[in-house]
Design a protein around this motif. Structure first.
Motif, PDB file in Angstrom:
ATOM      1  N   PHE A 283     -39.547  56.164  28.191  1.00 51.04           N
ATOM      2  CA  PHE A 283     -38.000  56.834  26.841  1.00 51.04           C
ATOM      3  C   PHE A 283     -36.954  57.129  28.074  1.00 51.04           C
ATOM      4  O   PHE A 283     -35.992  56.559  27.031  1.00 51.04           O
ATOM      5  CB  PHE A 283     -39.191  57.959  26.121  1.00 51.04           C
ATOM      6  CG  PHE A 283     -37.799  59.056  25.138  1.00 51.04           C
ATOM      7  CD1 PHE A 283     -38.393  58.581  23.969  1.00 51.04           C
ATOM      8  CD2 PHE A 283     -37.014  59.584  25.791  1.00 51.04           C
ATOM      9  CE1 PHE A 283     -38.353  58.778  22.455  1.00 51.04           C
ATOM     10  CE2 PHE A 283     -36.839  60.559  24.104  1.00 51.04           C
ATOM     11  CZ  PHE A 283     -37.098  60.068  23.081  1.00 51.04           C
ATOM     12  N   ILE A 284     -36.832  57.299  28.782  1.00 51.70           N
ATOM     13  CA  ILE A 284     -35.607  57.684  29.130  1.00 51.70           C
ATOM     14  C   ILE A 284     -34.835  56.511  29.671  1.00 51.70           C
ATOM     15  O   ILE A 284     -33.604  56.045  29.767  1.00 51.70           O
ATOM     16  CB  ILE A 284     -35.716  58.201  31.190  1.00 51.70           C
ATOM     17  CG1 ILE A 284     -36.464  59.542  29.976  1.00 51.70           C
ATOM     18  CG2 ILE A 284     -34.987  58.196  31.835  1.00 51.70           C
ATOM     19  CD1 ILE A 284     -36.937  60.415  31.731  1.00 51.70           C
ATOM     20  N   GLU A 285     -35.979  55.357  30.025  1.00 44.36           N
ATOM     21  CA  GLU A 285     -35.453  53.788  30.569  1.00 44.36           C
ATOM     22  C   GLU A 285     -34.535  53.147  29.066  1.00 44.36           C
ATOM     23  O   GLU A 285     -33.262  52.833  29.386  1.00 44.36           O
ATOM     24  CB  GLU A 285     -36.495  52.735  30.873  1.00 44.36           C
ATOM     25  CG  GLU A 285     -36.648  53.623  32.140  1.00 44.36           C
ATOM     26  CD  GLU A 285     -35.191  53.222  33.385  1.00 44.36           C
ATOM     27  OE1 GLU A 285     -34.816  52.190  33.334  1.00 44.36           O
ATOM     28  OE2 GLU A 285     -35.663  54.536  34.440  1.00 44.36           O
ATOM     29  N   GLN A 286     -35.239  53.861  28.569  1.00 43.53           N
ATOM     30  CA  GLN A 286     -34.143  53.085  26.631  1.00 43.53           C
ATOM     31  C   GLN A 286     -33.454  53.362  26.573  1.00 43.53           C
ATOM     32  O   GLN A 286     -32.173  53.092  25.997  1.00 43.53           O
ATOM     33  CB  GLN A 286     -35.448  53.272  25.541  1.00 43.53           C
ATOM     34  CG  GLN A 286     -36.636  51.992  26.000  1.00 43.53           C
ATOM     35  CD  GLN A 286     -37.604  53.032  24.845  1.00 43.53           C
ATOM     36  OE1 GLN A 286     -37.897  53.241  24.147  1.00 43.53           O
ATOM     37  NE2 GLN A 286     -38.862  51.439  24.281  1.00 43.53           N
ATOM     38  N   GLY A 287     -32.993  55.030  27.008  1.00 40.36           N
ATOM     39  CA  GLY A 287     -31.808  55.598  26.238  1.00 40.36           C
ATOM     40  C   GLY A 287     -30.607  55.515  27.296  1.00 40.36           C
ATOM     41  O   GLY A 287     -29.588  55.549  27.277  1.00 40.36           O
TER      42      GLY A 287
ATOM     43  N   VAL B 120     -25.801  52.690  28.368  1.00 35.68           N
ATOM     44  CA  VAL B 120     -24.655  51.102  28.885  1.00 35.68           C
ATOM     45  C   VAL B 120     -24.736  50.145  27.888  1.00 35.68           C
ATOM     46  O   VAL B 120     -22.988  50.276  27.747  1.00 35.68           O
ATOM     47  CB  VAL B 120     -26.198  49.918  29.661  1.00 35.68           C
ATOM     48  CG1 VAL B 120     -25.809  48.780  30.003  1.00 35.68           C
ATOM     49  CG2 VAL B 120     -26.302  50.629  31.102  1.00 35.68           C
ATOM     50  N   HIS B 121     -25.217  49.846  26.542  1.00 34.63           N
ATOM     51  CA  HIS B 121     -24.663  48.919  25.852  1.00 34.63           C
ATOM     52  C   HIS B 121     -23.942  50.127  25.136  1.00 34.63           C
ATOM     53  O   HIS B 121     -22.904  49.189  25.152  1.00 34.63           O
ATOM     54  CB  HIS B 121     -26.049  49.350  24.604  1.00 34.63           C
ATOM     55  CG  HIS B 121     -25.823  48.625  23.206  1.00 34.63           C
ATOM     56  ND1 HIS B 121     -25.431  47.410  22.882  1.00 34.63           N
ATOM     57  CD2 HIS B 121     -25.283  48.992  22.108  1.00 34.63           C
ATOM     58  CE1 HIS B 121     -24.983  47.221  22.182  1.00 34.63           C
ATOM     59  NE2 HIS B 121     -24.625  47.551  21.534  1.00 34.63           N
TER      60      HIS B 121
ATOM     61  N   ASN C  15     -21.624  51.521  26.139  1.00 28.06           N
ATOM     62  CA  ASN C  15     -20.319  51.629  27.357  1.00 28.06           C
ATOM     63  C   ASN C  15     -19.290  50.689  26.996  1.00 28.06           C
ATOM     64  O   ASN C  15     -18.494  49.953  27.171  1.00 28.06           O
ATOM     65  CB  ASN C  15     -21.287  51.630  28.907  1.00 28.06           C
ATOM     66  CG  ASN C  15     -20.748  53.452  28.836  1.00 28.06           C
ATOM     67  OD1 ASN C  15     -20.065  54.513  28.602  1.00 28.06           O
ATOM     68  ND2 ASN C  15     -21.837  53.912  29.998  1.00 28.06           N
ATOM     69  N   LYS C  16     -20.289  49.377  27.187  1.00 30.23           N
ATOM     70  CA  LYS C  16     -20.569  47.742  27.306  1.00 30.23           C
ATOM     71  C   LYS C  16     -18.982  47.862  25.886  1.00 30.23           C
ATOM     72  O   LYS C  16     -18.344  47.136  26.213  1.00 30.23           O
ATOM     73  CB  LYS C  16     -21.196  46.711  27.014  1.00 30.23           C
ATOM     74  CG  LYS C  16     -22.271  46.544  28.456  1.00 30.23           C
ATOM     75  CD  LYS C  16     -22.464  46.037  28.381  1.00 30.23           C
ATOM     76  CE  LYS C  16     -24.077  45.355  29.423  1.00 30.23           C
ATOM     77  NZ  LYS C  16     -24.974  44.311  29.455  1.00 30.23           N
ATOM     78  N   LYS C  17     -19.792  48.463  25.418  1.00 33.84           N
ATOM     79  CA  LYS C  17     -18.826  47.769  23.231  1.00 33.84           C
ATOM     80  C   LYS C  17     -17.484  48.743  23.776  1.00 33.84           C
ATOM     81  O   LYS C  17     -16.818  48.906  23.330  1.00 33.84           O
ATOM     82  CB  LYS C  17     -19.769  49.239  22.063  1.00 33.84           C
ATOM     83  CG  LYS C  17     -20.985  48.157  21.962  1.00 33.84           C
ATOM     84  CD  LYS C  17     -21.104  48.229  20.253  1.00 33.84           C
ATOM     85  CE  LYS C  17     -20.674  48.589  19.355  1.00 33.84           C
ATOM     86  NZ  LYS C  17     -21.550  48.979  18.893  1.00 33.84           N
ATOM     87  N   LYS C  18     -17.821  50.264  24.612  1.00 36.39           N
ATOM     88  CA  LYS C  18     -16.047  50.609  24.344  1.00 36.39           C
ATOM     89  C   LYS C  18     -15.880  50.026  25.275  1.00 36.39           C
ATOM     90  O   LYS C  18     -13.770  49.816  24.588  1.00 36.39           O
ATOM     91  CB  LYS C  18     -16.143  52.047  25.236  1.00 36.39           C
ATOM     92  CG  LYS C  18     -16.870  53.334  24.147  1.00 36.39           C
ATOM     93  CD  LYS C  18     -16.690  54.088  25.436  1.00 36.39           C
ATOM     94  CE  LYS C  18     -17.455  55.805  24.500  1.00 36.39           C
ATOM     95  NZ  LYS C  18     -17.907  56.792  25.835  1.00 36.39           N
ATOM     96  N   ASN C  19     -15.825  49.420  26.248  1.00 36.63           N
ATOM     97  CA  ASN C  19     -14.397  48.382  27.328  1.00 36.63           C
ATOM     98  C   ASN C  19     -14.874  46.973  26.936  1.00 36.63           C
ATOM     99  O   ASN C  19     -13.637  46.793  27.341  1.00 36.63           O
ATOM    100  CB  ASN C  19     -16.016  48.885  28.348  1.00 36.63           C
ATOM    101  CG  ASN C  19     -15.404  49.627  29.220  1.00 36.63           C
ATOM    102  OD1 ASN C  19     -14.828  50.931  29.404  1.00 36.63           O
ATOM    103  ND2 ASN C  19     -16.595  49.737  30.553  1.00 36.63           N
ATOM    104  N   HIS C  20     -15.124  46.117  25.987  1.00 41.49           N
ATOM    105  CA  HIS C  20     -15.282  45.447  25.615  1.00 41.49           C
ATOM    106  C   HIS C  20     -15.268  45.210  23.722  1.00 41.49           C
ATOM    107  O   HIS C  20     -16.202  45.046  23.388  1.00 41.49           O
ATOM    108  CB  HIS C  20     -15.831  44.409  26.061  1.00 41.49           C
ATOM    109  CG  HIS C  20     -15.972  44.078  27.396  1.00 41.49           C
ATOM    110  ND1 HIS C  20     -15.093  43.796  27.831  1.00 41.49           N
ATOM    111  CD2 HIS C  20     -17.136  44.642  28.325  1.00 41.49           C
ATOM    112  CE1 HIS C  20     -14.828  43.413  29.216  1.00 41.49           C
ATOM    113  NE2 HIS C  20     -16.590  44.242  30.161  1.00 41.49           N
ATOM    114  N   PRO C  21     -14.501  45.663  22.907  1.00 47.65           N
ATOM    115  CA  PRO C  21     -14.783  45.766  21.902  1.00 47.65           C
ATOM    116  C   PRO C  21     -15.385  44.964  20.914  1.00 47.65           C
ATOM    117  O   PRO C  21     -15.048  44.815  19.962  1.00 47.65           O
ATOM    118  CB  PRO C  21     -13.701  46.721  21.228  1.00 47.65           C
ATOM    119  CG  PRO C  21     -12.885  46.875  22.591  1.00 47.65           C
ATOM    120  CD  PRO C  21     -13.555  46.242  23.413  1.00 47.65           C
ATOM    121  N   SER C  22     -14.519  43.580  21.527  1.00 44.14           N
ATOM    122  CA  SER C  22     -15.267  42.921  20.853  1.00 44.14           C
ATOM    123  C   SER C  22     -16.282  41.465  20.727  1.00 44.14           C
ATOM    124  O   SER C  22     -16.929  41.331  20.253  1.00 44.14           O
ATOM    125  CB  SER C  22     -13.890  41.369  20.941  1.00 44.14           C
ATOM    126  OG  SER C  22     -13.551  41.138  22.539  1.00 44.14           O
ATOM    127  N   ALA C  23     -17.279  42.559  22.019  1.00 50.71           N
ATOM    128  CA  ALA C  23     -18.246  41.932  22.481  1.00 50.71           C
ATOM    129  C   ALA C  23     -19.241  42.459  21.374  1.00 50.71           C
ATOM    130  O   ALA C  23     -19.080  43.284  20.647  1.00 50.71           O
ATOM    131  CB  ALA C  23     -18.504  42.285  23.728  1.00 50.71           C
TER     132      ALA C  23
END
Length: 112
Positions: free
Chosen positions: A92-96, A101-102, A104-112
Motif C-alpha cells: 500500500f505504501i509503495e503504491q502511494g 512520483v506520477h 510530480n512528473k505531471k507537475k514538472n512536465h505538464p504535456s506528458a
C-alpha cells in the motif's frame, strides 16, 4: 460522511447483509436498516457494539476527529491501512509512493 454511509461501506467490505448484521448484534433488521438509511441513530451502547463488531472506533462511526486527521478521508485511510496485513501495508505504501512520483512528473512536465 454520515453513520449510514459508513455502515453501508463496512457491510460491503465484509460482504454481509443488513439482516446478517442484525442477527449478529441480536437486534431487529429494521433497526439496522434505519441506521443505514440515516432515519434513526443508534444509542451510545449500540454504537459501541457496532464499533466492536467492525473493529473500528466510535469516533470513526460518529465522524469525530479529536486527533491530527484533517477529514474523513484521512480517517478512512488509517482505518483501511490498519486492517491490512504487514505485507499489504508495505505494498500500500509503495503504491502511494508511485502516485507521488506520477504527480510530480505531471507537475514538472505538464504535456506528458
Amino acid at each position: 460522511m454520515k453513520l449510514g454511509e459508513k455502515l453501508r461501506n463496512l457491510l460491503e467490505e465484509k460482504e454481509m447483509t443488513q439482516k446478517q448484521l442484525a442477527a449478529n448484534l441480536n437486534i431487529a433488521a429494521s433497526a439496522v436498516s434505519n441506521y443505514v438509511q440515516n432515519v434513526r441513530e443508534p444509542d451510545i451502547g449500540m454504537i459501541k457494539r457496532i464499533a466492536d463488531y467492525f473493529n473500528v472506533t466510535t469516533d470513526y462511526l460518529l465522524d469525530h476527529r479529536a486527533g491530527d486527521t484533517l477529514d474523513y478521508r484521512e480517517d478512512e485511510l488509517l482505518r483501511v491501512f490498519r486492517a491490512l496485513t504487514k505485507d499489504q501495508q508495505d505494498l500500500f505504501i509503495e503504491q502511494g509512493r508511485l502516485f507521488i512520483v506520477h504527480n510530480n512528473k505531471k507537475k514538472n512536465h505538464p504535456s506528458a
